[in-house]
Motif scaffolding. Sequence first.
Motif, PDB file in Angstrom:
ATOM      1  N   TRP A  62       0.807  -1.221   0.000  1.00  0.00           N
ATOM      2  CA  TRP A  62       0.000   0.000   0.000  1.00  0.00           C
ATOM      3  C   TRP A  62       0.839   1.269   0.000  1.00  0.00           C
ATOM      4  O   TRP A  62       0.352   2.337  -0.368  1.00  0.00           O
ATOM      5  N   ALA A  63       2.110   1.183   0.365  1.00  0.00           N
ATOM      6  CA  ALA A  63       2.984   2.337   0.143  1.00  0.00           C
ATOM      7  C   ALA A  63       3.122   2.585  -1.354  1.00  0.00           C
ATOM      8  O   ALA A  63       3.066   3.723  -1.824  1.00  0.00           O
ATOM      9  N   VAL A  64       3.279   1.492  -2.119  1.00  0.00           N
ATOM     10  CA  VAL A  64       3.369   1.616  -3.577  1.00  0.00           C
ATOM     11  C   VAL A  64       2.042   2.053  -4.170  1.00  0.00           C
ATOM     12  O   VAL A  64       1.967   3.030  -4.937  1.00  0.00           O
ATOM     13  N   LEU A  65       0.976   1.315  -3.846  1.00  0.00           N
ATOM     14  CA  LEU A  65      -0.333   1.602  -4.433  1.00  0.00           C
ATOM     15  C   LEU A  65      -0.826   2.982  -4.021  1.00  0.00           C
ATOM     16  O   LEU A  65      -1.404   3.720  -4.833  1.00  0.00           O
ATOM     17  N   ALA A  93       0.728   8.432   9.353  1.00  0.00           N
ATOM     18  CA  ALA A  93      -0.204   7.352   9.678  1.00  0.00           C
ATOM     19  C   ALA A  93       0.342   6.008   9.214  1.00  0.00           C
ATOM     20  O   ALA A  93       0.199   4.990   9.901  1.00  0.00           O
ATOM     21  N   TRP A  94       0.974   5.972   8.042  1.00  0.00           N
ATOM     22  CA  TRP A  94       1.601   4.735   7.557  1.00  0.00           C
ATOM     23  C   TRP A  94       2.694   4.291   8.529  1.00  0.00           C
ATOM     24  O   TRP A  94       2.791   3.099   8.860  1.00  0.00           O
ATOM     25  N   CYS A  95       3.511   5.209   8.988  1.00  0.00           N
ATOM     26  CA  CYS A  95       4.583   4.870   9.936  1.00  0.00           C
ATOM     27  C   CYS A  95       4.002   4.391  11.265  1.00  0.00           C
ATOM     28  O   CYS A  95       4.513   3.434  11.876  1.00  0.00           O
ATOM     29  N   LEU A  96       2.943   5.039  11.730  1.00  0.00           N
ATOM     30  CA  LEU A  96       2.294   4.617  12.977  1.00  0.00           C
ATOM     31  C   LEU A  96       1.785   3.189  12.858  1.00  0.00           C
ATOM     32  O   LEU A  96       1.884   2.404  13.806  1.00  0.00           O
ATOM     33  N   GLU A  97       1.251   2.841  11.702  1.00  0.00           N
ATOM     34  CA  GLU A  97       0.762   1.476  11.498  1.00  0.00           C
ATOM     35  C   GLU A  97       1.890   0.465  11.616  1.00  0.00           C
ATOM     36  O   GLU A  97       1.719  -0.609  12.200  1.00  0.00           O
ATOM     37  N   ARG A  98       3.076   0.787  11.073  1.00  0.00           N
ATOM     38  CA  ARG A  98       4.206  -0.130  11.178  1.00  0.00           C
ATOM     39  C   ARG A  98       4.608  -0.303  12.644  1.00  0.00           C
ATOM     40  O   ARG A  98       4.953  -1.408  13.065  1.00  0.00           O
ATOM     41  N   VAL A  99       4.592   0.779  13.411  1.00  0.00           N
ATOM     42  CA  VAL A  99       4.926   0.692  14.844  1.00  0.00           C
ATOM     43  C   VAL A  99       3.920  -0.190  15.555  1.00  0.00           C
ATOM     44  O   VAL A  99       4.277  -1.065  16.354  1.00  0.00           O
ATOM     45  N   GLY A 100       2.635   0.011  15.280  1.00  0.00           N
ATOM     46  CA  GLY A 100       1.598  -0.787  15.914  1.00  0.00           C
ATOM     47  C   GLY A 100       1.702  -2.260  15.561  1.00  0.00           C
ATOM     48  O   GLY A 100       1.514  -3.130  16.415  1.00  0.00           O
ATOM     49  N   MET A 101       2.016  -2.560  14.303  1.00  0.00           N
ATOM     50  CA  MET A 101       2.147  -3.961  13.899  1.00  0.00           C
ATOM     51  C   MET A 101       3.357  -4.628  14.538  1.00  0.00           C
ATOM     52  O   MET A 101       3.369  -5.834  14.770  1.00  0.00           O
ATOM     53  N   VAL A 118      -6.066   3.955  10.595  1.00  0.00           N
ATOM     54  CA  VAL A 118      -6.139   5.377  10.254  1.00  0.00           C
ATOM     55  C   VAL A 118      -5.515   5.657   8.885  1.00  0.00           C
ATOM     56  O   VAL A 118      -6.050   6.467   8.108  1.00  0.00           O
ATOM     57  N   PHE A 119      -4.409   4.995   8.549  1.00  0.00           N
ATOM     58  CA  PHE A 119      -3.788   5.251   7.244  1.00  0.00           C
ATOM     59  C   PHE A 119      -4.678   4.784   6.103  1.00  0.00           C
ATOM     60  O   PHE A 119      -5.007   5.564   5.200  1.00  0.00           O
ATOM     61  N   LEU A 120      -5.063   3.516   6.125  1.00  0.00           N
ATOM     62  CA  LEU A 120      -5.825   2.975   4.997  1.00  0.00           C
ATOM     63  C   LEU A 120      -7.175   3.661   4.870  1.00  0.00           C
ATOM     64  O   LEU A 120      -7.595   4.028   3.759  1.00  0.00           O
ATOM     65  N   ALA A 121      -7.866   3.856   5.997  1.00  0.00           N
ATOM     66  CA  ALA A 121      -9.162   4.541   5.939  1.00  0.00           C
ATOM     67  C   ALA A 121      -9.000   5.959   5.415  1.00  0.00           C
ATOM     68  O   ALA A 121      -9.797   6.431   4.596  1.00  0.00           O
TER      69      ALA A 121
END
Length: 386
Positions: A62-65, A93-101, A118-121
Amino acid sequence: MNFSAKPLWLVGFRPFFILACAAGVVLPVVWALMFSGGLPAPQGRFSPVQWHAHEMFFGFGWAVLGGFLLTATKNWVQVRGYHGAALVGLAAAWCLERVGMAWGGAWPAALFWASNLVFLAGIVLLLLQTLLRYRKQDSFADNYFFLLVLPAFLAAKLLLLSEAHFHAGVTMSLGLFRLAFLIMLERTLTQFMKGVFQVDILRKPRLDQAIKLGAASLVFQAWMPSMLAVVVSVILAMLLLYRFLRWRPDLGFRRIELAVMYLGYLAIVAQLLLESLALRGGVAWTGSLPTHVFTFGAMGLVIPAMLVRISLGHTGRKVVFDGVDRLVVHIMLLAFVVRVVLPQWFPGAYVHWVHLAAVAWSLAFAVLGFRLTPRLLAPRVDGREH
């Protein structure tokens, strides 16, 4: 702070292609080390395999898309596009998702799911707003497929992170990326073949529509009767092959930047046929072969070429692949052979193939990131703003 004054935040592909390269360097190696026990898996809410699938589809993919669609949609409807603070927020938000995962297993459920969605939505809502608000000036009549694809990614993400529905989440995620890739290949190969070789490749509206409808139906493969999924997969593969043979591969394979697009197209055909065999049962492969034919064959080959092409053309440079760009493609071809082909012949060394494929993927995106990042941080060379 005026983020719009910085070249990095002028267009969506700039920050997200940098993030994609970073993810391409880190995520495969981390997974390989987890797979062999060299690193502990994230604890709490999901299995290591769920983490791997999620991070490759929704982290790297999703970083690419996201970068591609933020850039493409503005061109499709002829508007300025999201920039400045909006892009900063999406990248954060993308970076936060990586931290959460990675470390959010012990977080309160509400905090974890907020970090995860939050990022994808956010990006889906922004993209849908662009397509819907400016639909009357849209250059492509079939962009309504993205009105299905984009929200469906949210459902696929939730299913993938559910232990009970993981398989459905994987097939849905792969199906959505497959549909997005087919739409992109249909548009870009037509344009590239016209621009490079001055030829018009086959475009029959009914055939193109049937292919997209077949791919869209397979997004919901997990809920289809197995035999229906087999029939649809085989029909779609045959339609794609028919079109491929009339898309002048004899010319396309002469240029490496086009050849990888054709190879990615064939990888989609192969994935469909392998998946149909798997659904019928009685076939034993080492590893998740159909899935990795798509991830290494379609995503792994098409994405690097796409990143190079967009980072050149949209920064005002001539789109010409040099020796280093071709090296990246050859490394990814090697990664495909190591991850997909060799394990079928030498299954006893499976862990070693996983490690070598991860190193090859990581190396390719390290080289790519080293090449692209200075371009993405700098102003366009032709004097245009964005």
